[in-house]
Design a protein around this motif. Sequence first.
Motif, PDB file in Angstrom:
ATOM      1  N   ALA A 628      43.239  42.312  35.915  1.00 54.69           N
ATOM      2  CA  ALA A 628      43.458  43.392  34.781  1.00 54.69           C
ATOM      3  C   ALA A 628      42.878  44.771  36.165  1.00 54.69           C
ATOM      4  O   ALA A 628      43.346  45.877  35.662  1.00 54.69           O
ATOM      5  N   ARG A 629      41.949  44.148  36.605  1.00 56.85           N
ATOM      6  CA  ARG A 629      41.061  45.227  37.293  1.00 56.85           C
ATOM      7  C   ARG A 629      41.782  45.621  38.240  1.00 56.85           C
ATOM      8  O   ARG A 629      41.370  46.013  39.400  1.00 56.85           O
ATOM      9  N   HIS A 630      42.903  44.659  38.728  1.00 55.60           N
ATOM     10  CA  HIS A 630      43.773  45.224  40.453  1.00 55.60           C
ATOM     11  C   HIS A 630      42.279  44.661  41.405  1.00 55.60           C
ATOM     12  O   HIS A 630      42.263  45.261  42.061  1.00 55.60           O
ATOM     13  N   ASP A 631      41.535  43.886  41.422  1.00 53.50           N
ATOM     14  CA  ASP A 631      40.784  43.226  42.048  1.00 53.50           C
ATOM     15  C   ASP A 631      40.850  42.539  42.873  1.00 53.50           C
ATOM     16  O   ASP A 631      40.132  41.020  42.820  1.00 53.50           O
ATOM     17  N   SER A 632      41.792  42.636  43.698  1.00 52.52           N
ATOM     18  CA  SER A 632      42.026  40.774  44.065  1.00 52.52           C
ATOM     19  C   SER A 632      41.256  40.789  45.468  1.00 52.52           C
ATOM     20  O   SER A 632      40.607  39.570  45.693  1.00 52.52           O
ATOM     21  N   ASP A 633      40.200  41.468  46.188  1.00 51.87           N
ATOM     22  CA  ASP A 633      39.228  41.339  46.880  1.00 51.87           C
ATOM     23  C   ASP A 633      37.929  40.417  45.842  1.00 51.87           C
ATOM     24  O   ASP A 633      37.131  39.429  46.182  1.00 51.87           O
ATOM     25  N   GLY A 634      37.532  40.810  45.106  1.00 53.10           N
ATOM     26  CA  GLY A 634      36.203  40.069  43.302  1.00 53.10           C
ATOM     27  C   GLY A 634      36.946  38.605  43.492  1.00 53.10           C
ATOM     28  O   GLY A 634      36.748  37.904  43.606  1.00 53.10           O
ATOM     29  N   PHE A 635      38.271  38.930  43.331  1.00 51.64           N
ATOM     30  CA  PHE A 635      39.169  37.862  42.789  1.00 51.64           C
ATOM     31  C   PHE A 635      38.720  36.689  44.190  1.00 51.64           C
ATOM     32  O   PHE A 635      38.221  35.728  44.317  1.00 51.64           O
ATOM     33  N   LEU A 636      39.701  37.107  45.087  1.00 50.98           N
ATOM     34  CA  LEU A 636      39.210  35.859  46.366  1.00 50.98           C
ATOM     35  C   LEU A 636      38.028  35.909  46.572  1.00 50.98           C
ATOM     36  O   LEU A 636      37.391  34.057  46.960  1.00 50.98           O
ATOM     37  N   GLU A 637      37.029  36.891  46.369  1.00 51.56           N
ATOM     38  CA  GLU A 637      35.775  35.882  46.978  1.00 51.56           C
ATOM     39  C   GLU A 637      35.536  35.374  46.061  1.00 51.56           C
ATOM     40  O   GLU A 637      34.641  33.642  45.939  1.00 51.56           O
ATOM     41  N   GLN A 638      35.431  35.453  45.323  1.00 51.16           N
ATOM     42  CA  GLN A 638      34.668  34.117  44.132  1.00 51.16           C
ATOM     43  C   GLN A 638      35.594  33.187  43.941  1.00 51.16           C
ATOM     44  O   GLN A 638      35.448  31.892  43.723  1.00 51.16           O
ATOM     45  N   GLU A 639      36.739  32.418  43.854  1.00 51.39           N
ATOM     46  CA  GLU A 639      37.847  31.791  44.050  1.00 51.39           C
ATOM     47  C   GLU A 639      37.810  31.193  45.368  1.00 51.39           C
ATOM     48  O   GLU A 639      37.431  29.718  45.289  1.00 51.39           O
ATOM     49  N   LEU A 640      37.140  31.736  46.579  1.00 50.94           N
ATOM     50  CA  LEU A 640      36.403  30.694  47.525  1.00 50.94           C
ATOM     51  C   LEU A 640      35.595  29.980  47.464  1.00 50.94           C
ATOM     52  O   LEU A 640      35.376  28.919  47.898  1.00 50.94           O
ATOM     53  N   ARG A 641      34.623  30.450  46.638  1.00 48.97           N
ATOM     54  CA  ARG A 641      33.506  30.261  46.499  1.00 48.97           C
ATOM     55  C   ARG A 641      33.328  29.280  45.603  1.00 48.97           C
ATOM     56  O   ARG A 641      32.965  28.311  46.236  1.00 48.97           O
ATOM     57  N   ARG A 642      34.380  29.235  44.903  1.00 44.30           N
ATOM     58  CA  ARG A 642      34.693  28.079  44.059  1.00 44.30           C
ATOM     59  C   ARG A 642      35.031  26.806  44.922  1.00 44.30           C
ATOM     60  O   ARG A 642      34.917  25.594  44.752  1.00 44.30           O
ATOM     61  N   ARG A 643      36.028  27.164  45.706  1.00 43.78           N
ATOM     62  CA  ARG A 643      37.097  26.145  46.240  1.00 43.78           C
ATOM     63  C   ARG A 643      35.883  25.313  47.180  1.00 43.78           C
ATOM     64  O   ARG A 643      35.978  23.975  47.618  1.00 43.78           O
ATOM     65  N   LYS A 644      35.112  26.430  47.711  1.00 41.32           N
ATOM     66  CA  LYS A 644      33.781  25.461  48.529  1.00 41.32           C
ATOM     67  C   LYS A 644      32.778  24.313  48.018  1.00 41.32           C
ATOM     68  O   LYS A 644      32.994  23.611  48.698  1.00 41.32           O
ATOM     69  N   ALA A 645      32.914  24.718  47.001  1.00 35.88           N
ATOM     70  CA  ALA A 645      31.598  24.407  45.865  1.00 35.88           C
ATOM     71  C   ALA A 645      32.784  22.904  45.321  1.00 35.88           C
ATOM     72  O   ALA A 645      32.555  21.932  45.685  1.00 35.88           O
ATOM     73  N   LEU A 646      33.941  23.013  45.534  1.00 30.63           N
ATOM     74  CA  LEU A 646      34.649  21.568  45.255  1.00 30.63           C
ATOM     75  C   LEU A 646      35.348  20.977  46.621  1.00 30.63           C
ATOM     76  O   LEU A 646      36.369  20.193  45.800  1.00 30.63           O
ATOM     77  N   ALA A 647      35.314  21.289  47.521  1.00 28.16           N
ATOM     78  CA  ALA A 647      35.949  20.893  48.448  1.00 28.16           C
ATOM     79  C   ALA A 647      37.322  20.788  48.704  1.00 28.16           C
ATOM     80  O   ALA A 647      37.802  19.961  48.969  1.00 28.16           O
ATOM     81  N   TYR A 648      37.500  22.162  47.885  1.00 30.73           N
ATOM     82  CA  TYR A 648      39.149  22.553  47.919  1.00 30.73           C
ATOM     83  C   TYR A 648      39.420  23.051  49.280  1.00 30.73           C
ATOM     84  O   TYR A 648      38.874  24.249  49.710  1.00 30.73           O
ATOM     85  N   PRO A 649      40.920  23.786  49.162  1.00 29.65           N
ATOM     86  CA  PRO A 649      41.167  24.498  50.559  1.00 29.65           C
ATOM     87  C   PRO A 649      40.719  25.254  50.521  1.00 29.65           C
ATOM     88  O   PRO A 649      41.147  25.797  49.005  1.00 29.65           O
ATOM     89  N   PRO A 650      41.010  26.305  51.126  1.00 27.51           N
ATOM     90  CA  PRO A 650      40.617  26.101  53.143  1.00 27.51           C
ATOM     91  C   PRO A 650      39.075  25.517  53.729  1.00 27.51           C
ATOM     92  O   PRO A 650      39.183  24.961  54.746  1.00 27.51           O
ATOM     93  N   HIS A 651      38.689  25.419  52.016  1.00 27.59           N
ATOM     94  CA  HIS A 651      37.134  24.041  52.971  1.00 27.59           C
ATOM     95  C   HIS A 651      37.499  22.687  52.493  1.00 27.59           C
ATOM     96  O   HIS A 651      37.021  22.020  51.524  1.00 27.59           O
ATOM     97  N   GLY A 652      38.022  22.366  53.039  1.00 25.50           N
ATOM     98  CA  GLY A 652      38.949  20.811  53.045  1.00 25.50           C
ATOM     99  C   GLY A 652      40.110  20.496  52.996  1.00 25.50           C
ATOM    100  O   GLY A 652      40.952  21.778  52.197  1.00 25.50           O
TER     101      GLY A 652
END
Length: 741
Positions: A628-652
């Motif tokens: 809704a905020r057109h914030d793809s950088d913000g989304f990517l940043e938190q999504e990558l953090r979440r993926r890292k915590a769960l060892a999901y791609p691209p972190h595994g």
Amino acid sequence: MQASLPSRPGLIARVEPLTLTRAVRGPFDYRLRPEQADVGVGALLRVPFGRRKTLGVVLELATESELAPDRLAEPDAVLPPGVPADLVDLAGWIAREYCSTRARALALVLPPGTAGGVRRKQVLVAELTDAGADALDGDAQLTARQRVALETLRRDGPTVAAALGTPALRRLEGRGLVELHPRAQGRRPASVAIGRRLDRAPALTGDQQKALDAVLVSLAAAGGPAGAGGGGVRNGRGDGGGRFLLHGVTGSGKTEVYLRAVEAALAAGRGAIVLVPEIALTPQTVGRFLARFGDVVAVLHSGLGRGERHDEWLRLRSGEASVCVGPRSAVFAPLADIGLIVVDEEHDASYKHEGDPRYDARTVALRRAEQHDAVVLAGSATPRPESVIALARLRLPSRIDGRALPEVEVLDMRGIHHPLHPRTRMALADVRAAGGKAIVLLNRRGWSNFLSCRGCGHVWMCPNCEVALVLHRAAGQLSCHHCGHRRRAPTRCEACGSVAVARHGAGTESVEQELRDAFGAELPVFRLDSDAAAGKDRLARTLAAFEAARSGVLLGTQMVAKGHDFADVALGVVLDADQTLRFPDFRAEERTFALVTQLAGRVGRGEDGGKVLVQTLAPSAESIVFAARHDSDGFLEQELRRRKALAYPPHGSLIRIVCSAAEAGEALAVATRLHGLIAPTGQTVLGPAPLFRLRGRSRSQLVIKCPDRGAAVRAVGEAVDACAADAARRGVNVSVDVDPQ
Ligand code: ADP
Ligand code: ZN
Ligand code: ZN
């Protein structure tokens, strides 16, 4: 080849037979006859195989075999044109990378029509009629694509129909605007010279130029024309460079950057592949490549007849065409020297192949680019977290027209028992009053989600799959969206006889009725889903009709949010934004963000800006809030953090194995055995977990979560091979999905 037959005595071809069984693995040696001495790697042979004949591909040539020469069979025939050597090598890589077999991977790279033995000697050529010329000058009803086709014909004269899209030309023929006639192949009009401009390229914006410059520097550093046509990886630079992610909002001019990059590759004497999600949904993109480069463009897609596809393939193979535009399978275009591979809308799930091998065209593109020392340019407004990590990012931050992205309003649907929020109704009424256009997205086909009996609670289920059947009211049917099972819609409950049958949830069919009832003929509804658009032509026609209409609503599943470029859409609505969030899938957030953002990208390209409404039961879900905020950088940043915590791609990486069988016990037995083979290699193996029955087969799933993908792929491949005979005996099908979507 020189006629040096005496110096090549007993030349032996190592041939992979094209069979589907996992148990049969080549290569097998065959003795070439003297007149077959020019057979090379990639040649397609018909060979005796046991008591049968089979097709096979030559993997390599040798002078010696472990078998005595007199025990070697000879091929019956050589079937030209065969497969280029680099594609044979690529198929081997795909077989390993996706735990499949070489034969199945080779099937992906064969010339189209090989199995059916199609050999067309004629091509269809299109010519503009006088009426066609008048139509161009007058104000005839023409879609953008039709206009491009007619203009190309006017400029170039007779042109091979396949290059412009035969189905589209057939329709123009029906209107008397073009004539189509077959011509002997080879009498095709001369190729449009490289650099001849068919449409004018606009001057680039500063941002576009900056992005293009990065690509050009990399192109200049890359390989140059191919030397040996060998199979290996060339990688002249070896620095892993030359891989770009063009991250730009919709309408920011990404396609123009692709066009310029392709032009540069051609100017360097090299070819290019342009991957698009789906031709039927992206006619405008394809049209722009045709308009810019004309005849050097070959289009490969499933909408072409087999003969046409074969012709286009040959044009690429012969070098007559050097740009291939097409969906995921175009990554196998037989170009001799590839300088650039473009992946448009790189987030699109259609790049993943769902058959065996379950390859990902985006990953294959990277490998193919390595083979050819080519530059990769992937682009999206909603790039995948994987690509953000793996590729060098180039940015186009604003729309070409300078307009702001449309305002997005999130509407909380909790407690609202109607498919349309009151705000949505008002906004649609405004669109009707203003005579404008809207796009409405709902990710569910049919009339209602499921039926239940008010008397006894009976739910109508698919007999083959453990899922509820969906009502399709117009057809008077219940249908399974997994296996296609259909039956007559019930009028009373089969369990208790009650006539009180309840419908739950809304689908595109019922929302269509809803909109018609609410807004009448002044706001016509164009429905776009796989029911309404059986056949690619229907789909293109619906899009064209919406484009041509003065006012109306385009209603449909996620295909309404893809690629199209309508000038004057004032309103976009997502009816059920969290629907994608309800899948138990680590990509749920990514999908939801992309869906909302992509729809917003279709809205407000006209004068009056636009507005997007997002109806959801989860108004505070992060993917929806960021979109809704057109914030793809913000989304990517938190999504990558979440993926890292769960060892999901691209972190595994993830590998999914599904065992299916008529008997649940057999599927489970094989899954358990696979678990026992894979876990000791140090991989984290989750499962076996039961999946719902699908197409009459019980399923058992393992998921492997791995930090070292190569090692995991090897372990899984070995385990699956070790189980192959046992699985076959038990009637269990084992399907491996590396990097599942
Ligand atoms: P995207 O691929 O990012 O969605 P497009 O390449 O389709 O964006 O560009 C959006 C529109 O802007 C298209 O109509 C295109 O022709 C036009 N356009 C692109 N670049 C330029 C430019 N440098 N000058 C003028 N118009 C441009
Ligand atoms: Zn009942
Ligand atoms: Zn079913």
